[in-house]
Enzyme design. Structure first.
Site, PDB file in Angstrom:
ATOM      1  N   HIS A   5      -3.088  -8.712  -3.926  1.00  0.00           N
ATOM      2  CA  HIS A   5      -4.192  -8.433  -2.996  1.00  0.00           C
ATOM      3  C   HIS A   5      -5.372  -7.875  -3.764  1.00  0.00           C
ATOM      4  CE1 HIS A   5      -1.479  -4.940  -3.135  1.00  0.00           C
ATOM      5  NE2 HIS A   5      -2.541  -4.182  -2.992  1.00  0.00           N
TER       6      HIS A   5
ATOM      7  N   HIS B  48      -8.594  -5.554  -3.293  1.00  0.00           N
ATOM      8  CA  HIS B  48      -9.285  -4.591  -2.441  1.00  0.00           C
ATOM      9  C   HIS B  48     -10.785  -4.860  -2.555  1.00  0.00           C
ATOM     10  CE1 HIS B  48      -5.922  -1.530  -2.113  1.00  0.00           C
ATOM     11  NE2 HIS B  48      -5.524  -2.175  -3.195  1.00  0.00           N
TER      12      HIS B  48
ATOM     13  N   ASP C  53      -7.945  -2.781   5.587  1.00  0.00           N
ATOM     14  CA  ASP C  53      -6.904  -1.878   5.109  1.00  0.00           C
ATOM     15  C   ASP C  53      -6.589  -0.857   6.202  1.00  0.00           C
ATOM     16  OD1 ASP C  53      -5.865  -1.055   1.979  1.00  0.00           O
ATOM     17  OD2 ASP C  53      -5.626   0.445   3.563  1.00  0.00           O
ATOM     18  N   ILE C  54      -5.313  -0.555   6.366  1.00  0.00           N
ATOM     19  CA  ILE C  54      -4.879   0.360   7.417  1.00  0.00           C
ATOM     20  C   ILE C  54      -5.282   1.805   7.109  1.00  0.00           C
ATOM     21  CG2 ILE C  54      -2.578   0.959   6.516  1.00  0.00           C
ATOM     22  CD1 ILE C  54      -1.488   0.266   9.348  1.00  0.00           C
TER      23      ILE C  54
ATOM     24  N   GLY D  99      -0.675   2.034  -9.465  1.00  0.00           N
ATOM     25  CA  GLY D  99      -0.416   2.458  -8.095  1.00  0.00           C
ATOM     26  C   GLY D  99      -0.209   1.321  -7.120  1.00  0.00           C
ATOM     27  N   GLN D 100       0.214   0.149  -7.624  1.00  0.00           N
ATOM     28  CA  GLN D 100       0.484  -0.957  -6.694  1.00  0.00           C
ATOM     29  C   GLN D 100       1.671  -0.596  -5.818  1.00  0.00           C
ATOM     30  OE1 GLN D 100       1.433  -4.794  -8.476  1.00  0.00           O
ATOM     31  NE2 GLN D 100       1.409  -5.816  -6.470  1.00  0.00           N
TER      32      GLN D 100
ATOM     33  N   ASN E 116      -4.791  -3.716  -8.125  1.00  0.00           N
ATOM     34  CA  ASN E 116      -3.823  -2.818  -8.748  1.00  0.00           C
ATOM     35  C   ASN E 116      -2.586  -3.623  -9.126  1.00  0.00           C
ATOM     36  OD1 ASN E 116      -5.404  -0.480  -8.369  1.00  0.00           O
ATOM     37  ND2 ASN E 116      -4.728  -0.337  -6.243  1.00  0.00           N
TER      38      ASN E 116
HETATM   39  P1  AMP Z   1      -1.977  -1.138  -3.405  1.00  0.00           P
HETATM   40  O1  AMP Z   1      -1.727   0.341  -3.492  1.00  0.00           O
HETATM   41  O2  AMP Z   1      -3.014  -1.646  -4.350  1.00  0.00           O
HETATM   42  O3  AMP Z   1      -0.670  -1.925  -3.489  1.00  0.00           O
HETATM   43  O4  AMP Z   1      -2.594  -1.387  -1.978  1.00  0.00           O
HETATM   44  C1  AMP Z   1      -1.850  -1.559  -0.819  1.00  0.00           C
HETATM   45  C2  AMP Z   1      -2.774  -1.317   0.332  1.00  0.00           C
HETATM   46  O5  AMP Z   1      -2.189  -1.832   1.516  1.00  0.00           O
HETATM   47  C3  AMP Z   1      -3.073   0.166   0.601  1.00  0.00           C
HETATM   48  O6  AMP Z   1      -4.473   0.408   0.490  1.00  0.00           O
HETATM   49  C4  AMP Z   1      -2.555   0.379   2.030  1.00  0.00           C
HETATM   50  O7  AMP Z   1      -3.352   1.272   2.779  1.00  0.00           O
HETATM   51  C5  AMP Z   1      -2.585  -1.023   2.582  1.00  0.00           C
HETATM   52  N1  AMP Z   1      -1.665  -1.294   3.672  1.00  0.00           N
HETATM   53  C6  AMP Z   1      -0.364  -0.957   3.764  1.00  0.00           C
HETATM   54  N2  AMP Z   1       0.167  -1.403   4.909  1.00  0.00           N
HETATM   55  C7  AMP Z   1      -0.831  -2.053   5.568  1.00  0.00           C
HETATM   56  C8  AMP Z   1      -0.913  -2.737   6.821  1.00  0.00           C
HETATM   57  N3  AMP Z   1       0.145  -2.854   7.640  1.00  0.00           N
HETATM   58  N4  AMP Z   1      -2.108  -3.268   7.186  1.00  0.00           N
HETATM   59  C9  AMP Z   1      -3.186  -3.142   6.378  1.00  0.00           C
HETATM   60  N5  AMP Z   1      -3.166  -2.525   5.178  1.00  0.00           N
HETATM   61  C10 AMP Z   1      -2.004  -1.986   4.790  1.00  0.00           C
END
Ligand code: AMP
Ligand code: ZN
Length: 113
Positions: free
Chosen positions: A99, A101, A31-32, A92-93, A86
């Site tokens: 995906h 986590h 995760d970024i 909070g998706q 999520n």
């Molecule tokens: P969600 O809020 O469950 O939809 O999770 C989306 C996740 O994607 C968040 O934890 C972000 O930090 C992560 N995210 C967004 N952009 C990127 C990216 N380019 N590379 C890796 N993770 C990312």
């Protein structure tokens, strides 16, 4: 595949990601914006918008088992870890490509916020 979907673009290699595991059906990357010492996202290669849109039980199972394998390779098996999906606005998706986590490496509070 969706042209504009961020995670489809990671699958295609159009956006860099720190890949930790790949197979024919799934991709996992860090995760970024990590919320724990280990924070990995596991996704299906094909575009599925959310768990609510998922119809392929085998694919969902593959994503979950990939998360468990990564937990093992990250050394989380003994201490434990959390897997979170999520779905929708209230959860909070923010990225509309299914995906999981994988979070671990610290004590995680329950219930989540
Ligand atoms: P969600 O809020 O469950 O939809 O999770 C989306 C996740 O994607 C968040 O934890 C972000 O930090 C992560 N995210 C967004 N952009 C990127 C990216 N380019 N590379 C890796 N993770 C990312
Ligand atoms: Zn996608």
């Amino acid at each position: 595949m969706s042209d504009s979907c961020l995670f489809c673009r990671i699958v295609r290699g159009e956006i860099p990601a720190r890949i930790v595991r790949e197979d024919d059906h799934t991709v996992a990357f860090r995760d970024i914006d990590p919320k724990a010492p280990t924070h990995v996202l596991v996704i299906p290669r094909v575009h599925v918008a959310s768990l609510g849109e998922a119809r392929d039980a085998e694919l969902v199972g593959r994503v979950m088992l990939a998360a468990a394998q990564i937990a093992e390779s990250e050394g989380l098996t003994e201490g434990g870890y959390r897997t979170v999906i999520n779905t929708g606005a209230d959860a909070g998706q923010t990225v509309h490509h299914l995906h999981v986590h994988l979070l671990g490496g610290r004590k995680l509070n329950w219930p989540p916020g």
